[in-house]
Motif scaffolding. Sequence first.
Motif: not given
Length: 484
Positions: A330-356
């Motif tokens: 996210v924004d060039g930085e690696l962020i750890h999402i504990p359960t993300s490795y379980q999914y082949s793909q994820l949807s990243l929603m980026t807002y002006w001040d936050a991400y989901k």
Amino acid sequence: MLAMPEINHIKKLRNEKSLSINEICRRTGFSWETVKKYADEDQLPSEKIPPKCGMMYTEKWGEIVSDWLMEDLALKKKLRRNNINIFDALKKLGFPGSYRTVCNFVKEWKEKRLDQDDTFKEEYDRLTHPPAEAQIDFGITEVVQDGKVKDIHCLIMSLPFSNGGYTVPLPAENQQCFLEGLKGLFQQLGRVPRKVRIDNLAAAVVRARGKLGDTVFTEGFQLFASHYGFEAEACNAGKGNEKGHVENKVGYIRYNHFTPSPVIRDLKHLQEMLVKKTKEDHKRPHYSKDEKIQDLIEEEKKYCLALPENDYPVFKQETVTANKYGEITVDGELIHIPTSYQYSQLSLMTYWDAYKVISPHGEIVGEGPRPYMNQSRELPWAQVLKMWRSKPRSIAHSRYSPYLPGRIANYLTIDSIPLRKERVEWLLGLIMTYTMNEIDEEFYELLPASDRSAASPEAHPYGVNWHMYDALRPDAPVLGGDPK
């Protein structure tokens, strides 16, 4: 769905020429329902969560095959079912798909979860200025926050007719910040200018006007402009003087509102300061007209468009994949999402001040402030403890171990693996009600009865006398006093 030029044409016929729906249908050739939809209804973007397609994901078959593959991992390789065995067994259950469908699912399942040795992967310038025309530009200013100098990107809107100006501070100059900044500027004005002149910034322009043709705007900016109803104009390449009024306004705001550098708590605090300074500045007289700027702005607002009833949602949606460490970028930085490795793909929603981060099933698996906001975010202790419960041996080497408060860290670093797992279960039961720091502060009151008696460490073979442990600290009270 119609193209943006066709949508804008319909809106202009409806709003500017006041044509009826039937007349627009006759001129454009589109159906009545289509014209009604684009002429009178807001076309707002919506978050789309792409579901996994195919019977292996939408029906029970994928879950059945996943269970079989998990069972087989406990067996020797020669005893495991191959793809043909799995397909034959599914056919007996009434599976309507093909052998190739099964092979593709098994391949994806193994690539995501297993290493090559079949073991689980570790989570690793206009001369005249008519009213209702605005110019927009970014400017970088300096503030002091937490005792440190920090650069802030300010989006500035100037109104050449009245010489009014408005400012919105932002953390970056990407499209989400740009569009959110425009929303803030329009809200401060209370109206929407009919024409907005901008520079060829990447957040709004794909290709500048030149030999290849007219300016090509990004689709997101076109949709935003269509919703608010303003006409967008971009300067010629390298011709910043075409919006010279806002260029001067950027310098004026920098020297009058940011000299000396203001001390702020956060962007919200800075915004409040700028709104107050802007209102004061509008009380001064116009440089060439015998009227105050605030009076000229009120006159100019009569020519502007009204704000739309529905708020425009500003976000960017993209598909991402976590690396083997369970990290996304996210924004060039690696962020750890504990359960993300379980999914082949994820949807990243980026807002002006936050991400989901959203799973293929629509579950939010991670969220927080964007890295450039420089805000702290809570560590995902609930998910971390669940991982430790299944892998208690990994606690000592986990990336999260250094962040444990002192008492809890020592409470978990015990040689007995069964007891370590038991203590992780105890923490899991508390983390839904308390924060990790609160558990550490009220450690003795929350401690299980089997570990609470400091005077009887023999009550458990691995018990710890926590009062004596705290007594080793230089600032600890005399033994026998208040344990806190």
